[in-house]
Design an enzyme around this catalytic site. Sequence first.
Site, mmCIF file in Angstrom:
data_model
loop_
_atom_site.group_PDB
_atom_site.id
_atom_site.type_symbol
_atom_site.label_atom_id
_atom_site.label_comp_id
_atom_site.label_asym_id
_atom_site.label_seq_id
_atom_site.Cartn_x
_atom_site.Cartn_y
_atom_site.Cartn_z
ATOM 1 N N ASN A 161 0.798 -1.232 0.000
ATOM 2 C CA ASN A 161 0.000 0.000 0.000
ATOM 3 C C ASN A 161 0.829 1.281 0.000
ATOM 4 O O ASN A 161 0.408 2.311 -0.517
ATOM 5 C CB ASN A 161 -1.004 0.004 1.150
ATOM 6 C CG ASN A 161 -0.364 -0.176 2.504
ATOM 7 O OD1 ASN A 161 0.736 -0.718 2.622
ATOM 8 N ND2 ASN A 161 -1.048 0.265 3.545
ATOM 9 N N GLU A 260 4.673 -3.599 12.354
ATOM 10 C CA GLU A 260 3.521 -2.703 12.269
ATOM 11 C C GLU A 260 2.440 -3.504 11.580
ATOM 12 O O GLU A 260 2.548 -3.828 10.393
ATOM 13 C CB GLU A 260 3.883 -1.441 11.485
ATOM 14 C CG GLU A 260 2.818 -0.349 11.592
ATOM 15 C CD GLU A 260 1.943 -0.257 10.366
ATOM 16 O OE1 GLU A 260 0.757 -0.653 10.483
ATOM 17 O OE2 GLU A 260 2.405 0.186 9.310
#
Length: 487
Positions: A161, A260
Amino acid sequence: MSSISEAGVVTSVDKELFIGGKWVPAADGKTFPVLDPSTGEALCEVADASPADGVSALDAAVAAQADWANVAPRERGEILRRAYELLIKRADELALLMTLEMGKPLAESKGEITYAAEFFRWFAEEAVRIDGGYAVAPNGTGRFLVTKQPVGPCLLITPWNFPMAMGTRKIGPAVAAGCTMVIKPAAQTPLSMLALAAILAEAGLPEGVLNVLTTSDSGGVMEPLIRDGRARKLSFTGSTGVGRKLLEQCADKVLRTSMELGGNAPFLVFEDADLDAAVEGAMTAKMRNIGEACTAANRFYVQRGIVDEFSRRLTERMEALPMGRGTEEGVVVGPLIDEAAVEKVSGLVADATERGARVLTGGSTVDGPGNFYQATVLTDVPKDARLASEEIFGPVAPITPFDSEDEAIAAANDTEFGLVSYVYTSDLKRALRVSERLEAGMIGLNQGLVSNPAAPFGGIKQSGLGREGGTVGIDEFLETKYIAVAL
């Protein structure tokens, strides 16, 4: 951009593996296609690494580690600074490349290149600020020396992304700390990482410090490297489900990890909020990157007295967003990354409406080629809808009313995730009170964007481990060594 310039920017990227400072084909000669999500057509083919290629990349990183660790911090920083300047200089072509493989509008891609470059500039400065300590032992008979050293060869895994920024956010501190790396970009968006590798080589990064593996078999290539024992750290950005599996693999060799992972960001709007600012912040928090971000606002909780007006204003803004191929002028809503992403978003919206949610705008796919889904606003979303617990990763804003502060906080915290939360209020006491009670690693207080290279990025609960960026980001790539000195 014309098709000629699009073809040119794709052609300009090396499409082989980058191992030991050389571009090499996959050992078995295999390749896989990179698709344009706005058309479904192949942009090109890139090398498809095998487990044997992975071992070769780790061999190169291990061989380069000792010499790289001894390079002066200032020199490591200067390499990052030169790479920063090259990224800024080539922002337009890199942005076009990113838009072609990921789909986001050109303006957003260019913004990501600038954001990505800032990680190199930030860690160029942090390289010379790695500190230590000297202290007198409590009994006075000795001294304590404390120093920090690179953790060693690192394995880095980045998502699709933010294909450039997630790379620089990991590579920057690793280079600054003196670590070598094997990095595996997502199969959907390998071109940005390949372009970045070429830039770092041009900036003077020594051979073997950075090695890039493009592959359609992430688990098959990376798991043997995790279990190899020579790598000493894994940094991963991606889903919580994959993160759990990687943690299990890392346990075998007790690899240091930073991760993350997923998010389920609540966006709280209280009756005393500046409604114009709240709507503007909602658009940023929801529609940045077409909603395909772990930090995207996933659940909107709006106090009942203003929920209708907030919903009306947000709907007007979402309805006005131009949709199309990211290379087209003025487009704000590009395609989602692939067909699976469209199916997921469609399923979440269908589940919510079946449970009583109302569609104020959007709510469906778009006919024709490409992975497009309309910008969508839902209201009266029930608490048992899947949207309340699953990460959307798309342009859908589900709105639920609340009555009291305690109710809003309880709803916001009712998730296994804890990456970021957003709060809009004009009451200072409430702002501090709510921010302290929200279970998240980051809070957007009266703003819809929290990401900044100079700030510690990361979450709590099942949203990850460790922090990236800020003054603490480099610590993830350093080991602390204590030396006891007798006098």
